[in-house]
Design a protein around this motif. Structure first.
Motif, mmCIF file in Angstrom:
data_model
loop_
_atom_site.group_PDB
_atom_site.id
_atom_site.type_symbol
_atom_site.label_atom_id
_atom_site.label_comp_id
_atom_site.label_asym_id
_atom_site.label_seq_id
_atom_site.Cartn_x
_atom_site.Cartn_y
_atom_site.Cartn_z
ATOM 1 N N SER A 55 -5.166 -11.738 -6.504
ATOM 2 C CA SER A 55 -6.563 -11.453 -6.806
ATOM 3 C C SER A 55 -6.642 -10.447 -7.945
ATOM 4 C CB SER A 55 -7.291 -10.910 -5.575
ATOM 5 O OG SER A 55 -6.723 -9.688 -5.175
ATOM 6 N N ILE A 56 -7.850 -10.338 -8.498
ATOM 7 C CA ILE A 56 -8.121 -9.369 -9.557
ATOM 8 C C ILE A 56 -9.361 -8.576 -9.160
ATOM 9 C CG2 ILE A 56 -8.823 -9.063 -11.953
ATOM 10 C CD1 ILE A 56 -6.474 -10.459 -12.506
ATOM 11 N N PRO A 57 -9.278 -7.246 -9.144
ATOM 12 C CA PRO A 57 -10.482 -6.465 -8.851
ATOM 13 C C PRO A 57 -11.359 -6.349 -10.099
ATOM 14 C CG PRO A 57 -8.642 -4.996 -9.209
ATOM 15 C CD PRO A 57 -8.103 -6.397 -9.301
ATOM 16 N N ILE A 58 -12.664 -6.382 -9.895
ATOM 17 C CA ILE A 58 -13.613 -6.141 -10.986
ATOM 18 C C ILE A 58 -14.360 -4.866 -10.617
ATOM 19 C CG2 ILE A 58 -15.635 -6.977 -12.215
ATOM 20 C CD1 ILE A 58 -14.664 -9.808 -11.529
ATOM 21 N N ILE A 59 -14.162 -3.822 -11.393
ATOM 22 C CA ILE A 59 -14.742 -2.525 -11.082
ATOM 23 C C ILE A 59 -15.605 -2.091 -12.265
ATOM 24 C CG2 ILE A 59 -14.273 -0.138 -10.430
ATOM 25 C CD1 ILE A 59 -11.485 -1.161 -9.471
ATOM 26 N N THR A 60 -16.842 -1.724 -11.975
ATOM 27 C CA THR A 60 -17.777 -1.269 -12.994
ATOM 28 C C THR A 60 -17.932 0.246 -12.871
ATOM 29 O OG1 THR A 60 -18.984 -3.351 -12.800
ATOM 30 C CG2 THR A 60 -20.104 -1.549 -13.922
ATOM 31 N N TYR A 61 -17.864 0.923 -14.002
ATOM 32 C CA TYR A 61 -17.990 2.378 -14.013
ATOM 33 C C TYR A 61 -19.233 2.807 -14.773
ATOM 34 C CZ TYR A 61 -13.185 2.389 -12.464
ATOM 35 O OH TYR A 61 -12.046 2.180 -11.744
ATOM 36 N N HIS A 62 -19.898 3.843 -14.270
ATOM 37 C CA HIS A 62 -21.008 4.482 -14.952
ATOM 38 C C HIS A 62 -20.432 5.666 -15.719
ATOM 39 C CE1 HIS A 62 -24.586 7.022 -15.453
ATOM 40 N NE2 HIS A 62 -25.274 5.892 -15.330
ATOM 41 N N ARG A 63 -20.897 5.863 -16.906
ATOM 42 C CA ARG A 63 -20.339 6.898 -17.772
ATOM 43 C C ARG A 63 -20.382 8.290 -17.137
ATOM 44 N NH1 ARG A 63 -21.504 6.837 -23.879
ATOM 45 N NH2 ARG A 63 -19.435 7.519 -24.349
ATOM 46 N N SER A 99 -15.992 -5.730 -6.943
ATOM 47 C CA SER A 99 -15.803 -6.986 -6.216
ATOM 48 C C SER A 99 -14.382 -7.450 -6.495
ATOM 49 C CB SER A 99 -16.826 -8.039 -6.636
ATOM 50 O OG SER A 99 -16.680 -8.345 -8.004
ATOM 51 N N VAL A 100 -13.935 -8.425 -5.735
ATOM 52 C CA VAL A 100 -12.585 -8.959 -5.897
ATOM 53 C C VAL A 100 -12.679 -10.452 -6.123
ATOM 54 C CG1 VAL A 100 -10.349 -9.289 -4.795
ATOM 55 C CG2 VAL A 100 -11.598 -7.164 -4.432
ATOM 56 N N VAL A 101 -11.969 -10.930 -7.129
ATOM 57 C CA VAL A 101 -11.935 -12.360 -7.439
ATOM 58 C C VAL A 101 -10.570 -12.911 -7.043
ATOM 59 C CG1 VAL A 101 -12.063 -14.082 -9.264
ATOM 60 C CG2 VAL A 101 -13.535 -12.059 -9.352
ATOM 61 N N PRO A 102 -10.524 -13.822 -6.057
ATOM 62 C CA PRO A 102 -9.235 -14.409 -5.684
ATOM 63 C C PRO A 102 -8.753 -15.369 -6.771
ATOM 64 C CG PRO A 102 -10.989 -15.426 -4.432
ATOM 65 C CD PRO A 102 -11.617 -14.335 -5.256
ATOM 66 N N ILE A 103 -7.459 -15.479 -6.902
ATOM 67 C CA ILE A 103 -6.864 -16.423 -7.856
ATOM 68 C C ILE A 103 -6.282 -17.552 -7.040
ATOM 69 C CG2 ILE A 103 -5.100 -16.774 -9.616
ATOM 70 C CD1 ILE A 103 -5.328 -13.777 -10.230
ATOM 71 N N ASP A 104 -6.792 -18.761 -7.250
ATOM 72 C CA ASP A 104 -6.290 -19.931 -6.533
ATOM 73 C C ASP A 104 -5.084 -20.496 -7.260
ATOM 74 O OD1 ASP A 104 -8.226 -19.860 -4.546
ATOM 75 O OD2 ASP A 104 -9.628 -21.007 -5.758
ATOM 76 N N ASP A 105 -4.055 -20.803 -6.495
ATOM 77 C CA ASP A 105 -2.907 -21.474 -7.087
ATOM 78 C C ASP A 105 -3.236 -22.947 -7.233
ATOM 79 O OD1 ASP A 105 -1.185 -19.260 -7.325
ATOM 80 O OD2 ASP A 105 -0.830 -19.326 -5.164
ATOM 81 N N ALA A 106 -2.543 -23.651 -8.121
ATOM 82 C CA ALA A 106 -2.822 -25.073 -8.376
ATOM 83 C C ALA A 106 -2.736 -25.891 -7.092
ATOM 84 C CB ALA A 106 -1.862 -25.611 -9.428
ATOM 85 N N GLY A 107 -1.761 -25.609 -6.249
ATOM 86 C CA GLY A 107 -1.621 -26.351 -4.999
ATOM 87 C C GLY A 107 -2.804 -26.132 -4.069
ATOM 88 N N ASP A 108 -3.345 -24.921 -4.057
ATOM 89 C CA ASP A 108 -4.502 -24.623 -3.220
ATOM 90 C C ASP A 108 -5.719 -25.418 -3.672
ATOM 91 O OD1 ASP A 108 -2.920 -22.874 -1.834
ATOM 92 O OD2 ASP A 108 -3.681 -21.097 -2.862
ATOM 93 N N ALA A 109 -5.894 -25.531 -4.995
ATOM 94 C CA ALA A 109 -7.051 -26.252 -5.516
ATOM 95 C C ALA A 109 -6.981 -27.728 -5.156
ATOM 96 C CB ALA A 109 -7.135 -26.069 -7.040
#
Length: 90
Positions: free
Chosen positions: A60-68, A76-86
Motif C-alpha cells: 500500500s501507499i499512504p497519502i498524507i496531506t499537510y497544512h503549512r 488515507s491509504v491506497v492498496p496496491i493490487d497485484d496482477a494476480g489479485d486483479a
C-alpha cells in the motif's frame, strides 16, 4: 536533513520522516526530539526471497496531506493490487 539543510530545518515547526520497508501490518511511529517518524508497508512487488522467507503482506501507499502551519491535515491509504489479485476479482 538537520545537517545538510540546517537553516530550513531550524525554521520548521512540524518535522516528519517517512520510510518504507515494513513487511507486516504492525504500525511503528515515534514522536521524540521534535520529530515524528513513521515506517510504512513496502510498496514494492514481492520477490522470491521475501516470499520464501514468509513475508506475505500486501502492499500500500499512504497519502498524507499537510497544512503549512498546523501539520498533518488528513490521511488515507491506497492498496496496491497485484496482477494476480486483479484477475481473480474479475
Amino acid at each position: 536533513m538537520a545537517h545538510r539543510r540546517a537553516a530550513d530545518w531550524g525554521v520548521t515547526r512540524h518535522r516528519y520522516v517517512h520510510t518504507f520497508h515494513l513487511h507486516h501490518t504492525a504500525k511503528i511511529a515515534t514522536e521524540g526530539e521534535g520529530l515524528i517518524t513513521e515506517v510504512h508497508r513496502s510498496p514494492v512487488p514481492q520477490d522470491a526471497w521475501h516470499f520464501g522467507s514468509g513475508f506475505l503482506s500486501g502492499r500500500s501507499i499512504p497519502i498524507i496531506t499537510y497544512h503549512r502551519r498546523r501539520g498533518e491535515y488528513g490521511r488515507s491509504v491506497v492498496p496496491i493490487d497485484d496482477a494476480g489479485d486483479a484477475e481473480e476479482a474479475a
